[in-house]
Write an enzyme that holds these catalytic residues in place. Structure first.
Site, PDB file in Angstrom:
ATOM      1  N   HIS A 138     -48.735  -0.305  -0.851  1.00 42.37           N
ATOM      2  CA  HIS A 138     -48.142   0.714  -1.728  1.00 42.37           C
ATOM      3  C   HIS A 138     -47.437   0.104  -2.940  1.00 42.37           C
ATOM      4  CE1 HIS A 138     -49.151   3.888   0.995  1.00 42.37           C
ATOM      5  NE2 HIS A 138     -48.346   3.474   1.949  1.00 42.37           N
ATOM      6  N   ASP A 182     -55.848   1.709   6.365  1.00 41.46           N
ATOM      7  CA  ASP A 182     -54.554   2.286   6.716  1.00 41.46           C
ATOM      8  C   ASP A 182     -54.644   3.809   6.673  1.00 41.46           C
ATOM      9  OD1 ASP A 182     -51.439   1.283   6.769  1.00 41.46           O
ATOM     10  OD2 ASP A 182     -51.617   3.237   5.801  1.00 41.46           O
ATOM     11  N   HIS A 227     -52.763   5.807   5.261  1.00 44.47           N
ATOM     12  CA  HIS A 227     -52.339   6.319   3.961  1.00 44.47           C
ATOM     13  C   HIS A 227     -53.012   5.543   2.838  1.00 44.47           C
ATOM     14  CE1 HIS A 227     -49.102   6.935   6.945  1.00 44.47           C
ATOM     15  NE2 HIS A 227     -49.098   8.153   6.431  1.00 44.47           N
ATOM     16  N   ASP A 265     -52.201   2.573  11.626  1.00 41.88           N
ATOM     17  CA  ASP A 265     -51.394   3.784  11.807  1.00 41.88           C
ATOM     18  C   ASP A 265     -52.223   5.057  11.742  1.00 41.88           C
ATOM     19  OD1 ASP A 265     -51.876   3.275   9.147  1.00 41.88           O
ATOM     20  OD2 ASP A 265     -49.877   3.830   8.451  1.00 41.88           O
ATOM     21  N   TYR A 319     -47.162   1.574  13.738  1.00 35.32           N
ATOM     22  CA  TYR A 319     -45.751   1.691  14.108  1.00 35.32           C
ATOM     23  C   TYR A 319     -45.516   2.053  15.571  1.00 35.32           C
ATOM     24  CZ  TYR A 319     -45.795   1.670   9.089  1.00 35.32           C
ATOM     25  OH  TYR A 319     -46.040   1.310   7.786  1.00 35.32           O
TER      26      TYR A 319
END
Length: 360
Positions: free
Chosen positions: A172, A208, A210, A298, A337
């Site tokens: 990010h 990922d 996101h 994730d 996570y």
């Protein structure tokens, strides 16, 4: 059979210890914890993967990826914050912005760096979730060293694949901004490191949950680095909200070298893998000399950050699809996570990578 892909590790990655994050104005417990790295390392060690200590690298590649002003702020901003007295009044011991120089604020005026550190923080941080604490810089810098050491293992010819256990994650982080629990873009540094080592065309594959808005932004105008991502649809209300849409295809020389496949919530293995296959079609057409895998796990069903429903077998299949490309792969850790399943998901991906390719 034991894992053969080397795991690159830096002890400094444990130094970043978020006290929490500010989400919609409320301080909540953070999920990007040091234990993420230790459970992955333990699982891969038990699987027989060789362990490699990260080697220190100079800032040459890092400065090709990130703005010098942001790097200076990440390294020294906390010292200014403490000197300004914020740990005592109002009682905030982490650097967190409260105002941002958006176009709505600037209204066409040029951006000027504020003198006050609490004003300047919003110049580089683009959210309130990503706090800077005592160990943040050294951990983020250690993650960069891990990524570049993994590049060294591949470019030296000693290994076909290498895995950098990077923490904090990085996809990010943009050239001049950090956010989304990311400070330095490890995948971007790995891709640039491969380019500087002589790989003419590099593809970054991001799995990922996101969208990796930072990595996309780094290479959006370039024709030598392809970025492809399969992720939760930001239009369904998910971070990073503003980008990650299917019509983002690159700009200028980079037109056609960006591929996003956004997916609806609750997407299971078959549809997720089909989306990944669409990205890989573009990767094959790009004909890369090497691939960087942004290995976020994730998207798994048990993950507290996940709107998707990918299983360990889904990740194993994803690794096999990537390995079948037949080019060297540098994997860097992104999200993931759920501590009980985190190591097994990473292991499954690397096992798939080895089964689909020619070995490390």
């Amino acid at each position: 059979m034991a894992l053969r892909t080397p795991v690159v590790w830096s002890d400094t990655c444990l130094e970043h210890k978020p006290s929490g994050e500010v989400w919609v104005g409320v301080t909540i417990a953070g999920s990007e914890l040091p234990e993420r790295a230790t459970v992955i390392r333990q699982c891969l060690a038990q699987a027989g993967a060789p362990q490699v200590d990260a080697s220190p690298h100079d800032d040459a590649v890092l400065r090709r990826v990130h703005d010098a002003g942001m790097l200076h702020f990440l390294e020294h901003g906390l010292d200014e914050w403490v000197a300004a007295g914020f740990p005592d009044d109002p009682g905030q011991d982490r650097v967190v912005p409260y105002v941002f120089p958006t176009e709505a604020l600037l209204s066409g005026l040029p951006l000027r760096l504020p003198a006050a550190v609490h004003g300047r923080a919003g110049t580089y941080a683009y959210d309130t979730m990503t706090l800077v604490g005592p160990g943040t810089w050294v951990a983020a810098r250690g993650a960069v060293d891990a990524a570049l050491t993994a590049v060294d293992l591949v470019t030296s010819g000693s290994h076909q694949n290498a895995y950098a256990l990077c923490r904090p994650p990085g996809h990010h982080a943009t050239r001049s901004g950090y956010g989304g629990s990311c400070y330095l873009n490890n995948a971007g540094v790995a891709a640039e490191g491969l380019r500087q080592a002589g790989r003419q065309r590099v593809a970054v594959l991001d799995i990922d949950a996101h969208h990796g808005n930072g990595t996309q932004a780094l290479f959006y105008n370039r024709d030598d680095v392809f970025y492809g991502s399969v992720h939760i649809d930001p239009a369904a209300g998910w971070f990073p909200h503003y980008m990650g849409h299917a019509d983002e295809r690159g700009r200028g020389p980079g037109e056609g070298t960006n591929r996003n496949v956004p997916l609806p919530p609750e997407t299971p293995d078959p549809e997720w893998l089909a989306g990944l296959a669409r990205v890989l079609d573009d990767v094959r057409a790009f004909r890369p000399d090497a691939v960087v895998l942004s290995l976020g796990v994730d998207a798994a069903a048990d993950d507290p950050e996940s709107p998707l429903r990918v299983t360990a077998e889904g990740y194993r299949s994803a690794g096999a699809l990537l390995g079948a490309l037949g080019v060297p792969v540098v994997a860097v850790q992104e999200g993931g996570y759920h501590l009980p399943s985190l190591g097994g998901l990473v292991r499954a991906t690397l096992e798939g990578l080895e089964s689909g390719g020619v070995g490390p």
